[in-house]
Write a protein that holds these residues in place. Structure first.
Motif, PDB file in Angstrom:
ATOM      1  N   ASP A 168       0.851  -1.196   0.000  1.00 36.36           N
ATOM      2  CA  ASP A 168       0.000   0.000   0.000  1.00 36.36           C
ATOM      3  C   ASP A 168       0.882   1.239   0.000  1.00 36.36           C
ATOM      4  O   ASP A 168       1.965   1.233   0.589  1.00 36.36           O
ATOM      5  CB  ASP A 168      -0.883   0.003   1.257  1.00 36.36           C
ATOM      6  CG  ASP A 168      -2.125  -0.857   1.093  1.00 36.36           C
ATOM      7  OD1 ASP A 168      -2.597  -0.999  -0.038  1.00 36.36           O
ATOM      8  OD2 ASP A 168      -2.587  -1.405   2.116  1.00 36.36           O
ATOM      9  N   TYR A 206       1.908  -9.307   0.280  1.00 36.44           N
ATOM     10  CA  TYR A 206       2.610  -8.056   0.557  1.00 36.44           C
ATOM     11  C   TYR A 206       4.122  -8.263   0.518  1.00 36.44           C
ATOM     12  O   TYR A 206       4.625  -9.368   0.758  1.00 36.44           O
ATOM     13  CB  TYR A 206       2.204  -7.522   1.924  1.00 36.44           C
ATOM     14  CG  TYR A 206       0.799  -6.955   1.959  1.00 36.44           C
ATOM     15  CD1 TYR A 206       0.557  -5.620   1.686  1.00 36.44           C
ATOM     16  CD2 TYR A 206      -0.280  -7.778   2.265  1.00 36.44           C
ATOM     17  CE1 TYR A 206      -0.725  -5.101   1.724  1.00 36.44           C
ATOM     18  CE2 TYR A 206      -1.570  -7.272   2.304  1.00 36.44           C
ATOM     19  CZ  TYR A 206      -1.788  -5.936   2.026  1.00 36.44           C
ATOM     20  OH  TYR A 206      -3.071  -5.427   2.058  1.00 36.44           O
ATOM     21  N   ARG A 243       6.162  -7.370   6.169  1.00 35.20           N
ATOM     22  CA  ARG A 243       5.233  -7.218   7.286  1.00 35.20           C
ATOM     23  C   ARG A 243       5.346  -5.832   7.915  1.00 35.20           C
ATOM     24  O   ARG A 243       4.580  -5.491   8.806  1.00 35.20           O
ATOM     25  CB  ARG A 243       5.515  -8.281   8.348  1.00 35.20           C
ATOM     26  CG  ARG A 243       5.263  -9.699   7.899  1.00 35.20           C
ATOM     27  CD  ARG A 243       5.320 -10.654   9.081  1.00 35.20           C
ATOM     28  NE  ARG A 243       6.639 -10.660   9.695  1.00 35.20           N
ATOM     29  CZ  ARG A 243       7.598 -11.508   9.374  1.00 35.20           C
ATOM     30  NH1 ARG A 243       7.378 -12.424   8.425  1.00 35.20           N
ATOM     31  NH2 ARG A 243       8.777 -11.474   9.978  1.00 35.20           N
ATOM     32  N   VAL A 256       4.372  -2.728   7.768  1.00 33.62           N
ATOM     33  CA  VAL A 256       3.400  -1.786   7.215  1.00 33.62           C
ATOM     34  C   VAL A 256       2.543  -1.226   8.344  1.00 33.62           C
ATOM     35  O   VAL A 256       2.397  -1.831   9.400  1.00 33.62           O
ATOM     36  CB  VAL A 256       2.492  -2.466   6.167  1.00 33.62           C
ATOM     37  CG1 VAL A 256       3.274  -2.826   4.926  1.00 33.62           C
ATOM     38  CG2 VAL A 256       1.853  -3.724   6.752  1.00 33.62           C
ATOM     39  N   SER A 307      -1.013  -0.274   9.937  1.00 36.65           N
ATOM     40  CA  SER A 307      -2.408  -0.692   9.818  1.00 36.65           C
ATOM     41  C   SER A 307      -3.300   0.467   9.384  1.00 36.65           C
ATOM     42  O   SER A 307      -4.339   0.268   8.760  1.00 36.65           O
ATOM     43  CB  SER A 307      -2.904  -1.274  11.145  1.00 36.65           C
ATOM     44  OG  SER A 307      -2.775  -0.318  12.182  1.00 36.65           O
ATOM     45  N   SER A 308      -2.914   1.690   9.687  1.00 32.79           N
ATOM     46  CA  SER A 308      -3.730   2.851   9.334  1.00 32.79           C
ATOM     47  C   SER A 308      -3.764   3.088   7.823  1.00 32.79           C
ATOM     48  O   SER A 308      -4.630   3.799   7.331  1.00 32.79           O
ATOM     49  CB  SER A 308      -3.193   4.100  10.036  1.00 32.79           C
ATOM     50  OG  SER A 308      -1.844   4.357   9.665  1.00 32.79           O
ATOM     51  N   ARG A 309      -2.831   2.465   7.084  1.00 30.66           N
ATOM     52  CA  ARG A 309      -2.781   2.659   5.633  1.00 30.66           C
ATOM     53  C   ARG A 309      -3.363   1.461   4.891  1.00 30.66           C
ATOM     54  O   ARG A 309      -3.196   1.338   3.687  1.00 30.66           O
ATOM     55  CB  ARG A 309      -1.336   2.885   5.191  1.00 30.66           C
ATOM     56  CG  ARG A 309      -0.685   4.122   5.783  1.00 30.66           C
ATOM     57  CD  ARG A 309       0.753   4.239   5.346  1.00 30.66           C
ATOM     58  NE  ARG A 309       0.872   4.408   3.914  1.00 30.66           N
ATOM     59  CZ  ARG A 309       2.044   4.388   3.260  1.00 30.66           C
ATOM     60  NH1 ARG A 309       3.163   4.186   3.917  1.00 30.66           N
ATOM     61  NH2 ARG A 309       2.086   4.551   1.967  1.00 30.66           N
ATOM     62  N   SER A 310      -4.027   0.577   5.589  1.00 28.44           N
ATOM     63  CA  SER A 310      -4.547  -0.630   4.953  1.00 28.44           C
ATOM     64  C   SER A 310      -5.714  -0.317   4.021  1.00 28.44           C
ATOM     65  O   SER A 310      -6.763   0.156   4.463  1.00 28.44           O
ATOM     66  CB  SER A 310      -4.993  -1.628   6.024  1.00 28.44           C
ATOM     67  OG  SER A 310      -5.604  -2.736   5.412  1.00 28.44           O
ATOM     68  N   GLY A 338       2.073  -8.329   5.315  1.00 30.21           N
ATOM     69  CA  GLY A 338       1.264  -7.125   5.292  1.00 30.21           C
ATOM     70  C   GLY A 338       0.736  -6.695   6.648  1.00 30.21           C
ATOM     71  O   GLY A 338       1.375  -6.895   7.674  1.00 30.21           O
ATOM     72  N   HIS A 339      -0.436  -6.099   6.646  1.00 29.57           N
ATOM     73  CA  HIS A 339      -1.029  -5.497   7.831  1.00 29.57           C
ATOM     74  C   HIS A 339      -1.423  -6.545   8.864  1.00 29.57           C
ATOM     75  O   HIS A 339      -1.754  -7.680   8.525  1.00 29.57           O
ATOM     76  CB  HIS A 339      -2.258  -4.689   7.436  1.00 29.57           C
ATOM     77  CG  HIS A 339      -1.983  -3.664   6.375  1.00 29.57           C
ATOM     78  ND1 HIS A 339      -1.393  -2.451   6.641  1.00 29.57           N
ATOM     79  CD2 HIS A 339      -2.204  -3.686   5.030  1.00 29.57           C
ATOM     80  CE1 HIS A 339      -1.268  -1.757   5.527  1.00 29.57           C
ATOM     81  NE2 HIS A 339      -1.747  -2.487   4.535  1.00 29.57           N
ATOM     82  N   ALA A 351      -6.395  -5.200  11.507  1.00 26.55           N
ATOM     83  CA  ALA A 351      -6.690  -4.048  10.652  1.00 26.55           C
ATOM     84  C   ALA A 351      -7.830  -4.334   9.678  1.00 26.55           C
ATOM     85  O   ALA A 351      -8.457  -3.397   9.180  1.00 26.55           O
ATOM     86  CB  ALA A 351      -5.439  -3.636   9.873  1.00 26.55           C
ATOM     87  N   TYR A 352      -8.114  -5.613   9.398  1.00 29.07           N
ATOM     88  CA  TYR A 352      -9.140  -5.915   8.397  1.00 29.07           C
ATOM     89  C   TYR A 352     -10.032  -7.106   8.760  1.00 29.07           C
ATOM     90  O   TYR A 352     -10.953  -7.444   8.005  1.00 29.07           O
ATOM     91  CB  TYR A 352      -8.487  -6.187   7.035  1.00 29.07           C
ATOM     92  CG  TYR A 352      -7.422  -7.262   7.052  1.00 29.07           C
ATOM     93  CD1 TYR A 352      -7.751  -8.603   6.897  1.00 29.07           C
ATOM     94  CD2 TYR A 352      -6.081  -6.932   7.212  1.00 29.07           C
ATOM     95  CE1 TYR A 352      -6.767  -9.584   6.915  1.00 29.07           C
ATOM     96  CE2 TYR A 352      -5.081  -7.910   7.227  1.00 29.07           C
ATOM     97  CZ  TYR A 352      -5.434  -9.224   7.076  1.00 29.07           C
ATOM     98  OH  TYR A 352      -4.460 -10.194   7.080  1.00 29.07           O
TER      99      TYR A 352
END
Length: 430
Positions: free
Chosen positions: A241, A262, A265, A267, A269-272, A292-293, A297-298
């Motif tokens: 991202d 991704y 790791r 990254v 979480s606010s940019r997910s 990744g996040h 986060a998701y």
């Protein structure tokens, strides 16, 4: 009793339960078994690795023809060897070309009249490759991997001519395909269902309409007229991202499978953007996330339509798994491989969160005897794969035996994982 006293059909049926190695061992016993083991029904879907083709004997090619071999991996073959292959096995339907440095050899591919699936990996580029691809009109599955060439546009234009293509793995280059180039290709591939892209490095975000063809001018023969892709499966490899915008997947409401691998790791979480994508995919049933996040986060955005989920090297907390269980309690397949072994204790939460699991992939390290035996609570579990037990310990074998007894041997427990599909792209996860 002599072997020949039993009907040959019985022997062929029995041999069908053997591995490839076992069949080859049986084949060496006698000429009678050699003939039976070479029965074509025992080699359906088998892929043969071909090296040093010129050194192969006439008997070798006769055996492959008798087995009706349709799939081959050709490694480091020169032009002469390719000519020998097309004469020996003209009915091949699947070819993986690996480390081919004789660009003239690509022209030979056009002589395989029944070719449906082609994988080209770690080979030398040339105009010959683009010319060849454009003529393979029967190909429905194409994979191009680790080529790194300045001739990208020529090859993509050639791919755009494969009007019957249903699956494309394009893992070439160090940056995403430009939007306009991608749109031209997607417009001219009306039957494309599965698309796998290696995103690579990208300075800034790609346009919001990166996958949206509605604003693309069409008119060329073969172009889509509805402005929509027919994609049902999308893979984004080497992704980070915010390469794609939050609305990038809004134009893909028919997507049923999504894989996001991704780059790392590390990254925020606010940019997910993943959580936003998941909101607009009402038909999604397969979700595969690598790195990744953090899951938190998701997790609460995963659609309840998802029945198959893979979490590989993903950071998570125990409460994240509980939240996930509330979102997808009907999960049937789970690949659970967190990035930290301290999540081993989360295994105890699996039966409560996902009671309907049929297939479960997990790591054994850090899992207590009690947690492992509690998998018996998964009443519908049919297959358990242990990801980190290539050579299982005595303790693990005891745990497996105990679980089998507790479940009355209804679960198939696998600790020797199947090898990677021979024709699969190196970038693709199993």
């Amino acid at each position: 009793m002599e072997a020949s006293q039993l009907p040959s059909e019985v022997w062929v049926h029995v041999f069908g339960f053997l591995s490839t190695a076992d069949k080859l061992n049986i084949r060496s016993c006698c000429t009678y078994f050699q003939t039976l083991v070479d029965h074509w029904s025992l080699w359906k879907g088998n892929t043969v690795f071909l090296k040093r083709l010129c050194a192969s004997t006439a008997q070798f090619w006769t055996t492959l023809r008798r087995r009706k071999i349709k799939s081959v991996v050709v490694q480091r073959a020169n032009l002469k060897e390719w000519k020998h292959l097309v004469l020996s096995l003209p009915n091949i339907t699947t070819i993986a070309v690996e480390a081919c440095f004789d660009v003239k050899a690509y022209d030979i591919l056009k002589q395989f009249q029944h070719l449906k699936s082609l994988s080209i990996r770690r080979c030398r580029y040339g105009q010959e490759l683009a010319d060849c691809i454009g003529h393979l009109q029967k190909v429905t599955h194409l994979s191009v991997c680790e080529m790194h060439s300045a001739r990208r546009t020529e090859v993509i234009n050639a791919i755009s001519k494969l009007s019957h293509l249903t699956s494309l793995f394009y893992h070439e280059g160090t940056c995403p395909i430009p939007r306009q180039t991608l749109h031209v290709m997607l417009n001219r591939l009306p039957h494309l269902k599965h698309l796998s892209l290696k995103m690579g490095t990208q300075l800034g975000s790609l346009p919001d309409d990166y996958f949206n063809l509605s604003k693309t001018k069409s008119g060329s023969q073969g172009d889509r007229q509805d402005g929509q892709t027919g994609l049902t499966s999308l893979e984004l490899l080497d992704y980070m991202d915010p390469t794609l915008s939050e609305v990038a997947l809004m134009c893909l409401p028919s997507l049923q499978s999504l894989l996001v691998d991704y780059r790392s790791r590390d990254v925020l979480s606010s940019r997910s953007h993943l959580k936003t994508w998941l909101r607009v995919l009402p038909k999604l049933n397969h979700l595969n996330i690598a790195k990744g996040h953090p899951l938190g986060a998701y997790a609460s955005y995963i659609p309840d339509t998802v029945t198959s989920l893979a979490l590989r090297q993903v950071m998570m907390q125990p409460e994240d798994l509980k939240a996930l269980g509330k979102r997808v309690p009907g999960l049937l397949q789970l690949h659970f491989d967190p990035c930290s072994y301290n999540c081993g204790s989360s295994i105890g939460e699996i039966p409560r969160s996902f009671p309907l699991l049929r297939t479960f992939k997990m790591r054994h390290y850090g899992v207590s005897d009690r947690e492992f035996s509690n998998l018996k609570q998964l009443k519908y579990l049919e297959r358990l794969e242990i990801l980190d037990a290539k050579e299982p310990s005595v303790h693990l074998m005891e745990q497996i035996q105990n679980l089998q007894v507790l479940t009355n041997y209804r679960i198939q427990i696998v600790y020797s994982l199947n090898p990677r599909e021979p024709i699969a792209c190196y970038c693709t996860y199993c």
